[in-house]
Design an enzyme around this catalytic site. Structure first.
Site, PDB file in Angstrom:
ATOM      1  N   CYS A   1       5.648  -7.575  -9.215  1.00 55.40           N
ATOM      2  CA  CYS A   1       5.111  -6.620  -8.239  1.00 55.40           C
ATOM      3  C   CYS A   1       4.440  -7.364  -7.080  1.00 55.40           C
ATOM      4  CB  CYS A   1       4.112  -5.683  -8.933  1.00 55.40           C
ATOM      5  SG  CYS A   1       3.198  -4.654  -7.769  1.00 55.40           S
TER       6      CYS A   1
ATOM      7  N   CYS B   1       0.470  -6.603  -7.106  1.00 52.33           N
ATOM      8  CA  CYS B   1      -0.441  -6.980  -8.192  1.00 52.33           C
ATOM      9  C   CYS B   1      -1.212  -8.256  -7.819  1.00 52.33           C
ATOM     10  CB  CYS B   1       0.334  -7.191  -9.490  1.00 52.33           C
ATOM     11  SG  CYS B   1       0.603  -5.652 -10.415  1.00 52.33           S
TER      12      CYS B   1
ATOM     13  N   HIS C   1      -1.843  -1.919 -11.905  1.00 49.36           N
ATOM     14  CA  HIS C   1      -0.507  -1.464 -11.512  1.00 49.36           C
ATOM     15  C   HIS C   1      -0.197  -0.057 -12.021  1.00 49.36           C
ATOM     16  CE1 HIS C   1       3.716  -2.215 -10.330  1.00 49.36           C
ATOM     17  NE2 HIS C   1       3.996  -1.446 -11.366  1.00 49.36           N
TER      18      HIS C   1
ATOM     19  N   ASN D   1       2.154   7.673   0.744  1.00 49.71           N
ATOM     20  CA  ASN D   1       3.339   8.337   0.228  1.00 49.71           C
ATOM     21  C   ASN D   1       3.348   8.071  -1.262  1.00 49.71           C
ATOM     22  OD1 ASN D   1       4.063   8.880   2.888  1.00 49.71           O
ATOM     23  ND2 ASN D   1       5.326   7.054   3.049  1.00 49.71           N
TER      24      ASN D   1
ATOM     25  N   SER E   1       9.173   3.041  -3.605  1.00 49.17           N
ATOM     26  CA  SER E   1       9.864   2.215  -4.588  1.00 49.17           C
ATOM     27  C   SER E   1       8.884   1.529  -5.538  1.00 49.17           C
ATOM     28  CB  SER E   1      10.726   1.173  -3.876  1.00 49.17           C
ATOM     29  OG  SER E   1       9.978   0.550  -2.850  1.00 49.17           O
TER      30      SER E   1
ATOM     31  N   HIS F   1       2.847   0.815  -7.740  1.00 48.36           N
ATOM     32  CA  HIS F   1       1.479   0.281  -7.671  1.00 48.36           C
ATOM     33  C   HIS F   1       0.684   1.118  -6.663  1.00 48.36           C
ATOM     34  CE1 HIS F   1      -1.228  -3.326  -8.293  1.00 48.36           C
ATOM     35  NE2 HIS F   1      -1.907  -2.531  -7.478  1.00 48.36           N
TER      36      HIS F   1
ATOM     37  N   HIS G   1      -0.996   2.483  -3.795  1.00 47.29           N
ATOM     38  CA  HIS G   1      -1.272   1.906  -2.476  1.00 47.29           C
ATOM     39  C   HIS G   1      -0.982   2.915  -1.378  1.00 47.29           C
ATOM     40  CE1 HIS G   1       3.124   1.478  -2.587  1.00 47.29           C
ATOM     41  NE2 HIS G   1       3.083   1.338  -1.262  1.00 47.29           N
TER      42      HIS G   1
ATOM     43  N   GLN H   1      -0.829   3.152   3.286  1.00 43.95           N
ATOM     44  CA  GLN H   1      -0.503   2.341   4.459  1.00 43.95           C
ATOM     45  C   GLN H   1      -1.339   2.760   5.660  1.00 43.95           C
ATOM     46  OE1 GLN H   1       3.755   1.407   5.112  1.00 43.95           O
ATOM     47  NE2 GLN H   1       4.113   2.987   3.585  1.00 43.95           N
TER      48      GLN H   1
END
Ligand SMILES: [Zn+2]
Ligand SMILES: [Zn+2]
Length: 312
Positions: free
Chosen positions: A14, A17, A77, A117, A125, A128, A130, A132
């Site tokens: 990942c 990570c 994760h 998203n 995809s 983990h 997160h 933006q």
């Protein structure tokens, strides 16, 4: 019943990570809470072309540039924002605020768009947790429209438009999912998506930047309560697009702009997407086939304790 093996909290392959090497070659630190870095595949970047070829006829263009960053919410994760403790969500809100202040202070940045998203149906995809940030030399359209409407309403009535929206929701009451002294969550009268919800401070702040520590904590608790209800609805991780609507940072007057978080979940039922089709794409109007009052009722009926935590 087929049980899938549990996802570990660290994945060697990942990019997000801790301690792993990203596509751009940089190594992530052994971070413990929120971790922010420049996107290795920026959608907007400082190297964007400055001089553009002039298009033919009535078309026009302008250079778009800025900064794209990734915000990892936690080193774990296998977590999601809904499962993080309120204190960790408050840490994230403070990190978002710091990014808004830092990037918004740059003279070339007119707007800081912060979003998440979530879920494969939204095209994510890497699970983990997160989000933006796109900090750009232009203001995104929805924010521009909201800012113009807020300015007009403030000039005409001397009140923040969003305060009147909150008041209308309180007067009705049926679509409010959570309310504390300083924060509120509701599924608005004008919801376009079945489970579209707004999370906001009750006092008017143009952005996270002017909120008090208590208000930030209260907003974190409000956001957590909504995200937990989303997951509990179908006992599954609920996909959504979450966006912070903060005032642009281009130096214009934004009195009357009221910061809020909008969440647009694309699902109508557990495996049924709301497709934008004839009326939406072709006609330009949103058709909603559900009543916001009954969708709010569904969300109110489920527990505000996460289903994964209930079995612990
Ligand atoms: Zn990871
Ligand atoms: Zn908004």
């Amino acid at each position: 019943m087929v049980s899938t093996p549990p996802v570990p909290d660290y994945i060697e392959s990942c990019y997000f990570c801790p301690r792993n090497v990203r596509v751009g070659g940089a190594r992530n630190p052994d971070y413990q809470s929120v971790f922010v870095f420049d996107n290795d595949h920026p959608c907007v970047g400082p190297d964007a072309p400055r001089s553009l070829e002039r298009p033919a006829g009535i078309y026009r263009n302008a250079p778009a540039n800025g900064v794209a960053r990734v915000v990892c919410y936690t080193p774990k994760h296998n977590a999601t924002l809904a499962e993080l403790p309120v204190a960790a969500i408050a840490d994230l809100l403070r990190a978002w605020r710091d990014q808004y202040l830092e990037l918004g202070a740059r003279p070339e940045i007119s707007h800081v768009l912060t979003f998440e998203n979530k879920g494969e149906v939204v095209g994510v995809s890497n699970p983990h947790p997160h989000g933006q940030i796109y900090a750009t030399n232009f203001v995104f359209k929805t924010i521009e429209t909201e800012a113009a409407a807020s300015r007009r309403h403030h000039q005409d009535h001397g009140r923040a438009l969003f305060r009147d929206i909150i008041r209308a929701e309180q007067d009705d009451g049926r679509r409010i999912l959570f309310e504390s002294e300083s924060a509120i969550v509701f599924l608005p009268y004008f919801a376009r998506y079945a489970y579209e919800c707004y999370v906001a401070p009750k006092e008017t702040h143009a952005s996270l930047a002017t909120m008090t520590p208590d208000e930030v904590d209260a907003l974190a608790a409000a956001l957590k309560s909504l995200l937990v209800r989303y997951d509990n609805l179908w006992q599954q991780s609920f996909p959504y697009v979450l966006t912070l609507h903060q005032a642009p940072t281009d130096g214009a007057d934004y009195s009357g702009f009221h910061f809020h978080i909008e969440i647009h979940p694309p699902l109508r039922k557990p495996h049924l997407l709301k497709y934008l089709a004839g009326p939406e794409v072709g006609g330009g109007n949103f058709l909603s086939d559900t009543r916001p009052e009954s969708k709010a009722e569904e969300l109110r009926a489920v527990s505000d304790v996460h289903y994964k935590a209930q079995h612990e």
